[in-house]
Scaffold this active site. Structure first.
Site, PDB file in Angstrom:
ATOM      1  N   LYS A 206       0.766  -1.324  -0.077  1.00  0.00           N
ATOM      2  CA  LYS A 206      -0.106  -0.062  -0.040  1.00  0.00           C
ATOM      3  C   LYS A 206       0.903   1.217   0.055  1.00  0.00           C
ATOM      4  CE  LYS A 206      -3.996   0.441   2.428  1.00  0.00           C
ATOM      5  NZ  LYS A 206      -4.787   0.439   3.460  1.00  0.00           N
ATOM      6  N   GLU A 212       9.949  -5.854   4.501  1.00  0.00           N
ATOM      7  CA  GLU A 212      10.131  -6.977   3.808  1.00  0.00           C
ATOM      8  C   GLU A 212       9.536  -7.045   2.440  1.00  0.00           C
ATOM      9  OE1 GLU A 212       8.462  -7.303   8.019  1.00  0.00           O
ATOM     10  OE2 GLU A 212       8.184  -6.133   6.366  1.00  0.00           O
ATOM     11  N   GLY A 266      -5.935  -4.373   5.157  1.00  0.00           N
ATOM     12  CA  GLY A 266      -4.912  -5.434   4.436  1.00  0.00           C
ATOM     13  C   GLY A 266      -5.622  -6.991   4.375  1.00  0.00           C
ATOM     14  N   ARG A 267      -5.974  -7.515   5.665  1.00  0.00           N
ATOM     15  CA  ARG A 267      -6.648  -8.680   5.524  1.00  0.00           C
ATOM     16  C   ARG A 267      -8.047  -8.983   4.995  1.00  0.00           C
ATOM     17  NH1 ARG A 267      -5.993  -6.115  10.195  1.00  0.00           N
ATOM     18  NH2 ARG A 267      -7.430  -5.743  11.476  1.00  0.00           N
ATOM     19  N   GLU A 352      -5.625 -11.043  13.685  1.00  0.00           N
ATOM     20  CA  GLU A 352      -5.055  -9.609  13.543  1.00  0.00           C
ATOM     21  C   GLU A 352      -6.423  -8.671  13.712  1.00  0.00           C
ATOM     22  OE1 GLU A 352      -1.762  -8.245  10.835  1.00  0.00           O
ATOM     23  OE2 GLU A 352      -3.428  -7.712   9.673  1.00  0.00           O
ATOM     24  N   HIS A 383      -4.854 -37.565  11.822  1.00  0.00           N
ATOM     25  CA  HIS A 383      -3.314 -38.424  11.868  1.00  0.00           C
ATOM     26  C   HIS A 383      -2.256 -37.568  12.752  1.00  0.00           C
ATOM     27  CE1 HIS A 383      -4.787 -41.888   9.667  1.00  0.00           C
ATOM     28  NE2 HIS A 383      -5.373 -41.017   9.083  1.00  0.00           N
ATOM     29  N   LYS A 511       8.270  -3.857  14.667  1.00  0.00           N
ATOM     30  CA  LYS A 511       8.916  -3.230  13.564  1.00  0.00           C
ATOM     31  C   LYS A 511       9.726  -2.149  13.945  1.00  0.00           C
ATOM     32  CE  LYS A 511       5.011  -3.892  10.094  1.00  0.00           C
ATOM     33  NZ  LYS A 511       4.052  -3.295   9.188  1.00  0.00           N
TER      34      LYS A 511
END
Length: 556
Positions: A206, A212, A266-267, A352, A383, A511
């Site tokens: 954005k 990153e 964002g999510r 979040e 399993h 951050k």
């Protein structure tokens, strides 16, 4: 601000809990076989059986009252009308506008956002058609064969999940790659699979400042320039961002920048230009189908009374376990290999959003809030961690998700798959009594002494809650509906708890500290004051990686 614990419905639910906490779902079904019909809802191609929960009509009615007393309906209207319900960031929350297929006006600060939404969607469609048809060519006039999406968080999880889940609808020429981790191994491994002349990079950020993402993007750019030129970048890099200046400085033609807005969290962003990889892979038509499915769930959520409102009821039943039974986690278990990334997507969406410890007014919450979301494909889970779910001491609600349609042409596979998911739901609910375990062992001819030793180990308490979520088939429309259902479920819970589900300040502290520590690791600044543990870790890194003169080569 009022706490939910002060509401009359909460007090009623507390009494319900004391009255029913020891009731077993076996007895509930025996007394009321019709609960399977009453506790069943359908929206489009999504069918949900929530009858295997520790609920009854009175509990459900009080949960609905809790939602009403918490102002859920008013809050829903505020969100759909574009009001700035994300108060800490002074933003509207309008992922519903991104899939507003009725195109009704939705205004923010007096301006209808739909013309801009439709304009970006149109540009995405034109670009996707050019790439998919072969009109868009790389710098050596070859068609694009590989798409590398570089993003993180919501700019990665949603597109990655959708492209994986809907692989059957993907373009046969396009190979999709997703890079999010700043650990260079992920990008290196990806670049080893692709070629500069046939690869398209999507840089999704954005602000175009995410550390990153920009680190990975710059590395990809350097890799490309070993063969291509600066002017060729425009043919192989596009951006999803709001920062035209930074995009242009990177070398990307701003005509190939697809924008979105600050009211897109964002999510919640896969419906926006962040979904460009989805459209490239699946086609504009299938992307629109995905939006249509989400819009159908949106219309159901905003128009349906809470008593029959699928996302709202799932959210409220979740609150029943989190706040009354102490169920602090929830499992997402899809019985479909193509949905293997869905648990990670729901994990970010829920944790979040509702991982908060203060209410909207800044006062501490008085209840547990968001659950820990975890999971894996159900067959693998059986399993692995299902043992804990069946016989552990935790109350852990489970969403079992499957597709009714057989996609595979391998005889017998789908029937075995669905028999397992249906059986697990029954087993979680029924359990196995000591008498049943004893009879089973006797039928096997086990000695009496051995039976006495084994009965307690082979007993399952049952009474473990599940939601059975079935799709007619796994396609763009139904998956769009499913994701929108989870979004509104999370929103419902946030409203009841009185928290802001749309900010994420908790990610900021790490951050901020990382910037200082990075400067210390590279000897850009003198050692700073830390706790003794952190200082020791920094010294250890420098001993291993820095030269005697103190220089630390970032490019090593």
């Amino acid at each position: 601000m009022s706490h939910p614990t002060n509401l009359p419905a909460w007090q009623a639910l507390q009494k319900n809990f004391e009255q029913t906490r020891n009731e077993h779902m076996r007895e509930m079904f025996e007394k009321d076989p019709a609960r399977a019909e009453r506790y069943w809802l359908e929206v489009g191609g999504v069918h949900v059986d929530f009858s295997k929960n520790r609920i009854n009509d009175t509990i459900l009615a009080n949960l609905v009252d809790l939602a009403k007393q918490s102002g859920l309906q008013e809050r829903m209207q505020q969100m759909f009308n574009g009001e700035k319900i994300n108060q800490t960031e002074n933003r509207a929350v309008l992922h519903v506008a991104l899939r507003n297929r009725s195109n009704r006006p939705i205004k923010v600060d007096g301006q209808d956002v739909m013309p801009e939404v439709n304009s970006v969607l149109k540009r995405m469609g034109e670009f996707a058609h050019a790439v998919r048809s072969g009109e868009w060519l790389g710098y050596t006039n070859q068609v694009i064969t590989d798409v590398v999406n570089i993003g993180i968080g919501g700019s990665d999880l949603g597109p990655y999940m959708m492209c994986t889940a809907l692989e059957d609808f993907g373009h046969p020429r396009l190979n999709m790659h997703f890079v999010s981790n700043v650990d260079g191994a992920q990008l290196r491994d990806t670049l080893e699979k692709v070629h500069p002349e046939t690869t398209l990079f999507i840089i999704a950020s954005k602000t175009f400042t995410t550390q990153e993402t920009l680190t990975n993007a710059q590395t990809a750019r350097k890799w490309f320039l070993k063969e291509g030129s600066e002017k060729d970048i425009a043919k192989h890099f596009v951006a999803v961002s709001t920062n035209k200046k930074a995009v242009a400085e990177f070398g990307i033609d701003t005509d190939h920048m697809f924008e979105f807005w600050d009211w897109v969290g964002g999510r919640y962003s896969l419906w926006s230009a962040i979904g460009l990889p989805i459209m490239l892979y699946l086609s504009e038509e299938n992307f629109i189908e995905m939006l249509e499915g989400a819009h159908e769930m949106d219309n159901h959520f905003i128009n349906t009374p809470l008593e029959k409102n699928l996302p709202a009821l799932l959210g409220l039943v979740g609150i029943w376990y989190i706040n009354f039974y102490g169920g602090g986690s929830q499992v997402i278990a899809p019985y479909d290999q193509h949905l293997h990334r869905l648990p990670r997507f729901i994990q970010q969406l829920d944790m979040e959003s509702n991982g908060k410890q203060v209410q909207m007014d800044g006062t501490p919450v008085q209840t547990e809030t968001g659950p820990i979301i975890w999971g894996e494909t159900g067959i693998n889970g059986q399993h692995a961690f299902f043992q804990l779910l069946h016989q552990g001491t935790h109350v852990t609600p489970i969403d079992l998700i499957a597709s009714l349609e057989k996609r595979s042409n391998l005889p017998g596979h789908h029937e075995i798959l669905l028999s397992n998911v249906f059986a697990q739901a029954e087993a979680f609910m029924r359990g196995k009594t000591p008498e049943e375990a004893r009879a089973e062992l006797q039928a096997q001819g086990v000695s009496a002494d051995r039976i006495d030793a084994l009965v307690s180990h082979k007993t399952f308490s049952g009474n473990r809650p599940t939601n059975m979520i079935l799709l007619d088939r796994l396609n763009p429309r139904n998956l769009g509906s499913l994701i929108a259902m989870y979004e509104h479920k999370v929103f419902t819970q946030g409203v009841v708890w009185g928290i802001n589900s749309f900010d994420q300040w908790g990610v900021e502290l790490g951050k901020q500290l990382a910037k200082t520590i990075l400067a210390e690791l590279t000897n850009t600044i003198d050692p700073q004051k830390h706790d003794t543990s952190t200082s020791r870790l920094i010294r250890l890194y420098r001993q291993v990686n820095c030269a005697e003169d103190g220089t630390c080569d970032l490019l090593k």
